[in-house]
Every structure is written in structure tokens, then in C-alpha cells.
Design an enzyme around this catalytic site. Structure first.
Site, PDB file in Angstrom:
ATOM      1  NE  ARG A 177      -5.100   7.828   3.381  1.00  0.00           N
ATOM      2  CZ  ARG A 177      -4.313   6.770   3.144  1.00  0.00           C
ATOM      3  NH1 ARG A 177      -3.809   6.577   1.939  1.00  0.00           N
ATOM      4  NH2 ARG A 177      -4.032   5.917   4.094  1.00  0.00           N
ATOM      5  CG  HIS A 201       0.772   8.881   1.675  1.00  0.00           C
ATOM      6  ND1 HIS A 201      -0.076   8.201   0.831  1.00  0.00           N
ATOM      7  CD2 HIS A 201       1.809   8.045   1.918  1.00  0.00           C
ATOM      8  CE1 HIS A 201       0.436   7.007   0.580  1.00  0.00           C
ATOM      9  NE2 HIS A 201       1.569   6.883   1.223  1.00  0.00           N
ATOM     10  CB  SER A 208       4.599   6.626   3.678  1.00  0.00           C
ATOM     11  OG  SER A 208       5.250   5.894   2.663  1.00  0.00           O
TER      12      SER A 208
END
Lengths: 206, 206
Positions: free
Chosen positions: A37, A40, A14
Site C-alpha cells: 500500500r 501504491h 494496481s
């Protein structure tokens, strides 16, 4: 159906895809970890353009987290998304007062949001070092007012309320405060974004 | 700082803005309520284009919710975002097994995600009528495999995992299942979206 079942492999792939698709957009290493993040957790690359990180934010946050600090969130969802294993390792605590019975009663009596009353109550605890406001603009306005009059000096304010009424405006007020903050401009944000920011910061500590 | 402090006024204004900005995009009434609540929780109008609601989904969901059903979520965050007051009124229960100690141990031993093991365990409870998979593609793949072989027939599958590895693919598999589903195409989704869908459905019941 063939698919990847191994958790570390999923996470690594990812982040590789995110880095590739960000292309020319390069960030300072630790800020990049926070922004990636957020992407993500949302699959939304707009956060690369709207996330704003105060130059003191990462250092101050790491100092607080390394010291085993108290974190206050405005929603149970944001609290729930913060990695408890890592939090316990760091000897930090997270709490949220929005479902407190007294808070609910007082909010009803005063005709205001539970988020305001919960924040007022949280502010009486002078030990709280990090605030995560991920949903309620009213909570962020309340916090900013108290910071303005010098009543509270957090190490970090994660101010990422989402929505159409007050969210953007409350974040503009935060941007003018003399405090280490992490925010996203405009309407976007939310519990998953707030939790992702705290998790990214905690994962920087070995 | 002047701002709106009254919760119902904030929500009403928000939905008015969303309806205005959707402009020409008009939906069937109940589907519109779901889509607008997703936008309310994300401030992301792309969901108007990527949300897919099976023609039986609303009816089946309302039947299950009216009957006081069990809901399974793949994350604590999605569970946490579901309105507990409304849930209790409807005599429904929501549960999530991903933090179960046995689940964690078995996942580690088998080198697979906790989400797969938690879903396998959830599927042994034949009473679960609604599944909310908001994060883990591996959980949605597992559920789809069991539906394919006729092992489980949910009233509703909310399949909205978010991310870069498997999320989009798992939702494509769901779209081919003969089951009432609500999903979003592509990479987007997440806990706040999953919870918003369940809340929108519950709010349809007086």
C-alpha cells in the site's frame, strides 16, 4: 480516450502490477499488505527495501484499532489521508493539533516548531494509542524522549518523517525504542506514506 | 537528543542540502524553486529529471494567483497541503468535491470513480483558474477531454497523478494539450507533490 473508470478494477490491477514487479521480494502476508500500500501511494519501489516493521507492530495496531482507539497525527495532510469511513466503522478517532491557535502562539514565543508544542500537548492525552509522525522530525524526537522516560507507552508509532534535516536521525532514534513501530529508513516518508500505513492496517479488519 | 528546533533554520538547511546535491543540475530560477520544493517534500531527487514545466506555466499561474483565483484539487489531501495562510493573503480559494454526498451517489449509480463526477461538477464552475490533479488519472482524463473540445481554458493545470493504472498515460495526454501545465512523467506524483507545486508558486509572490 479510453481508460478504466471503475474504482475497484483500478485498485485490483494496481496491486497485481505491484506484486508482479516486486518479483522475488516476498513478505509476511500482513507486512506485505502494508508495504504494497505504501508503494501504491508513492509508485516508489524503494519502500520495499527501507520499510521496517517491528515484530509486534501489526498485532498491537490491530488490537488498538479494534478497540476504537485515538490516533494522533503530526500533520493535517496525514489526518486527511486516513480513510474516514473505515475509521468511523471501527469507532476510532484521529486528531492533529498543529493548527491549534494556542500551539501556534506558544511555538512562536518559544522559537521552536509548532510540531514540538503540538506533540507535547498531544502527550497530555493518555488515551492516544497510535501516533503517526509523517513530517516533523522534531515531533518524533519529542515523542521518543517521552517514551524513553516511560511517560507514554503507545500501541504503535508510525514514524515516517520525510526530509533532509533530522528525518533520518529521528527514525534511527525510534528504531532503538522499546515500542511497536513502523518506519522507513533514510530521508523518505511523508503524509501519504503515514496515511497508507494506517489504511493498510484498518483494511485488515473485516 | 540534540536537534534543530527552529523552523526557518530547518527549511534553510534543507534547501541548501538539496541545491548542493543537485550539483551540476541547474534550472531557470523560478522553475528551480518548484523542483526543489518537490524534492523537499518527497526527498526524491528523481523529480529533478521527470518534472516538466510548460514555458507559460509560471507566468500564467502567478497572474491567476495574484488575481485571487479559485483552485480545484482532486483530493482532500492536496487541498490540505496547500498553505492556507498564504492562500488567504492572496485572496485565493481552494475547493475539492470528491467527498460531496451527491458526487458519491452519482458515482456509485454510474459505476465510475468519484473523481470523474467531482471533476465534471467542478468544470461547471467557469471561475476555476487552476486545477491540481494529484491522484486520480480519471480526473485528469476528464479535464483533458473538456480542454480538447474548448469547454475550459485553465490558467494552469498541475497534473501529477500517482500510480500504476492510467497515471502515466493521463500525463502523456496532458503533455499534448495546449495549456500551461506542470507535470511529472511516469508513475510518480501525488498529493504532497501537487501541494508543493502550488506552495512554491505562491511563495514567489511577496
Amino acid at each position: 480516450m479510453e481508460y478504466i473508470k471503475e474504482p475497484m478494477e483500478i485498485e485490483e490491477r494496481s496491486f497485481k502490477i505491484i506484486t508482479e514487479e516486486l518479483g522475488d521480494k516476498v513478505f509476511e502476508e500482513r507486512e506485505g499488505k502494508i508495504i504494497k500500500r505504501i508503494i501504491h501511494t508513492t509508485a516508489d519501489f524503494e519502500f520495499a527495501d527501507i520499510t521496517v516493521i517491528h515484530s509486534d507492530a501489526v498485532e498491537a495496531a490491530l488490537e488498538a484499532l479494534n478497540g476504537g482507539c485515538r490516533i494522533y497525527t503530526d500533520t493535517k495532510m496525514a489526518l486527511s489521508g486516513i480513510n474516514k469511513k473505515k475509521l468511523t466503522q471501527l469507532n476510532c478517532q484521529v486528531y492533529c493539533l498543529v493548527d491549534d491557535e494556542e500551539v501556534a502562539k506558544e511555538a512562536k514565543d518559544r522559537g521552536i516548531t509548532r510540531s514540538i508544542v503540538a506533540m507535547e500537548k498531544a502527550l497530555t492525552d493518555k488515551e492516544t494509542k497510535i501516533f503517526v509522525i509523517a513530517n516533523a522530525p522534531t515531533a518524533l524526537f519529542t515523542l521518543c524522549q517521552q517514551m524513553k522516560v516511560g511517560e507514554v507507552k503507545p500501541y504503535l508509532v508510525v514514524g515516517v518523517p520525510v526530509g533532509f534535516v533530522g528525518a533520518s536521525e529521528s527514525k534511527e532514534v525510534l528504531l532503538k525504542q522499546n515500542v511497536p513501530y513502523i518506519t522507513v529508513k533514510g530521508r523518505k516518508g511523508g503524509s501519504t506514506v503515514g496515511a497508507a500505513i494506517i489504511n493498510a492496517l484498518m483494511y485488515m479488519i473485516e
